[in-house]
Write an enzyme that holds these catalytic residues in place. Structure first.
Site, PDB file in Angstrom:
ATOM      1  N   LYS A   1       6.585  -0.644   6.959  1.00 37.52           N
ATOM      2  CA  LYS A   1       6.235   0.716   6.556  1.00 37.52           C
ATOM      3  C   LYS A   1       7.528   1.502   6.408  1.00 37.52           C
ATOM      4  O   LYS A   1       8.345   1.548   7.329  1.00 37.52           O
ATOM      5  CB  LYS A   1       5.343   1.353   7.623  1.00 37.52           C
TER       6      LYS A   1
ATOM      7  N   ASP B   1      -8.354   7.651  13.291  1.00 38.58           N
ATOM      8  CA  ASP B   1      -8.299   7.497  11.834  1.00 38.58           C
ATOM      9  C   ASP B   1      -8.899   6.161  11.436  1.00 38.58           C
ATOM     10  O   ASP B   1      -8.398   5.483  10.536  1.00 38.58           O
ATOM     11  CB  ASP B   1      -6.846   7.626  11.357  1.00 38.58           C
TER      12      ASP B   1
ATOM     13  N   PHE C   1       2.576   9.193   4.203  1.00 39.65           N
ATOM     14  CA  PHE C   1       3.973   9.619   4.307  1.00 39.65           C
ATOM     15  C   PHE C   1       4.950   8.622   3.723  1.00 39.65           C
ATOM     16  O   PHE C   1       6.132   8.886   3.625  1.00 39.65           O
ATOM     17  CB  PHE C   1       4.337   9.871   5.774  1.00 39.65           C
ATOM     18  N   GLY C   2       4.475   7.458   3.356  1.00 33.35           N
ATOM     19  CA  GLY C   2       5.404   6.459   2.833  1.00 33.35           C
ATOM     20  C   GLY C   2       4.637   5.284   2.296  1.00 33.35           C
ATOM     21  O   GLY C   2       3.410   5.323   2.196  1.00 33.35           O
TER      22      GLY C   2
ATOM     23  N   GLY D   1       0.762   5.129   1.396  1.00 34.09           N
ATOM     24  CA  GLY D   1       0.002   5.957   2.326  1.00 34.09           C
ATOM     25  C   GLY D   1       0.435   7.407   2.317  1.00 34.09           C
ATOM     26  O   GLY D   1       1.072   7.871   1.384  1.00 34.09           O
TER      27      GLY D   1
ATOM     28  N   VAL E   1       4.039   0.879   2.217  1.00 30.60           N
ATOM     29  CA  VAL E   1       4.127  -0.322   3.026  1.00 30.60           C
ATOM     30  C   VAL E   1       4.461  -1.472   2.085  1.00 30.60           C
ATOM     31  O   VAL E   1       3.793  -1.659   1.071  1.00 30.60           O
ATOM     32  CB  VAL E   1       2.799  -0.595   3.769  1.00 30.60           C
TER      33      VAL E   1
ATOM     34  N   GLY F   1       0.823  -1.197   0.000  1.00 34.30           N
ATOM     35  CA  GLY F   1       0.000   0.000   0.000  1.00 34.30           C
ATOM     36  C   GLY F   1       0.860   1.251   0.000  1.00 34.30           C
ATOM     37  O   GLY F   1       2.034   1.212   0.357  1.00 34.30           O
TER      38      GLY F   1
END
Ligand code: ADP
Ligand code: MG
Ligand code: MG
Length: 277
Positions: free
Chosen positions: A36, A132, A18-19, A16, A21, A14
């Site tokens: 991550k 979240d 900020f970075g 996301g 995975v 995935g």
């Protein structure tokens, strides 16, 4: 870029905020993990807060329904967070994969929602609100191909807030999952635990109906959200008990919203559902 210490990258799971995975395997133990990768060299205050929260919370929360953190290490380019790999992927993809409906059966939704309540109750008891919660941040330990029911794994504590006895006043999260009092934050404080419960109501609705009760594309999004005015599709058969939970969780006034104990004791979780539900 491919330097992951004693892990070898197998693929991307995935991307996301900020970075990304990635899926990786430990070179000596052969254990599969999710890592991550957060780029080093981003020194913004927001980013640093995000990363430290993520690590702090995920390492302090130890529960079968929460993605376990394995280790944190540095590579030349990244701060790497190795965690338990949830091979069933996220609930957004899982729900969408049920074609043509793009939604889960009430039975499936109930199984997942019940686990969500248990895992979240644990977080809240430990004084941590996730802030979240959404389909993308709920993972499954396996795909249900083999017939067994998947275990839920709550992930992504990047916006989590500790010490939930004090209230928050920043609007964080993802708009379609945000409680009315969170959207309106800044004007007043809100209880992050109660806001989490609202997000769980949105998650339940999304699993059952394959869409969100409040549509951000709608010009009246905020107004409808603040009044908790939404409709339930008439063509999807859902039990009265299930609708009762939805109705009493998606309540605009947080003090009138069901709390964790009330949800966990709700009659929807008792007995079995009629076939086909
Ligand atoms: P972000 O904070 O950037 O949203 P997440 O932690 O939510 O990052 O991860 C982004 C996506 O990567 C998730 O929605 C999920 O699809 C996938 N993912 C994250 N962690 C795992 C994991 N442990 N196992 C399997 N997939 C994962
Ligand atoms: Mg996420
Ligand atoms: Mg995040």
């Amino acid at each position: 870029d491919s330097d992951l210490g004693h892990y070898t990258q197998l693929g991307v799971l995935g991307v996301g905020t900020f970075g990304r995975v990635v899926r990786a395997v430990h070179n000596t133990t052969g254990e599969e993990v999710a890592i991550k990768l957060l780029p080093r060299g981003n020194f913004s205050e927001l980013y640093r807060r995000y990363v430290s929260r993520e690590i702090k919370h995920q390492s302090s929360l130890r529960h079968p329904l929460i993605v376990a953190l394995k280790e944190v290490f540095l590579t030349p380019s990244y701060l790497a967070i190795a965690m338990e790999y949830a091979r069933g992927g996220d609930l957004f993809t899982y729900t969408l994969s049920h074609q043509p409906s793009g939604r889960l059966s009430e039975q499936q939704a109930r199984w997942i929602f019940q686990q969500l309540m248990i895992g979240l109750d644990y977080c809240h008891q430990r004084g941590v609100a996730n802030r979240d919660l959404k389909l993308e941040n709920l993972l499954l330990d396996r795909d249900s191909q083999d017939g067994a029911r998947p275990l839920l794994k709550i992930c992504d504590f990047g916006y989590a807030k500790a010490d939930t006895n004090s209230s928050a006043n920043t609007a964080v999260g993802t708009p379609v999952y945000m409680a009315p009092e969170v959207i309106m934050a800044g004007k007043s404080k809100y209880d992050a635990k109660k806001a989490d419960i609202w997000s769980c109501g949105i998650i339940l609705y999304a699993m059952l109906f394959g869409k969100h009760p409040f549509d951000v594309e709608d010009r009246l999004f905020i107004r409808k959200l603040v009044l908790a005015r939404y409709t339930v599709p008439a063509d999807v058969p859902v039990s009265e008990d299930c609708l009762d939970i939805l109705r009493r969780v998606l309540v605009a006034n947080p003090s009138q919203r069901l709390n964790m104990d009330q949800i966990r004791a709700h009659r929807w979780f008792r007995g079995s559902l009629p076939p086909g539900a």
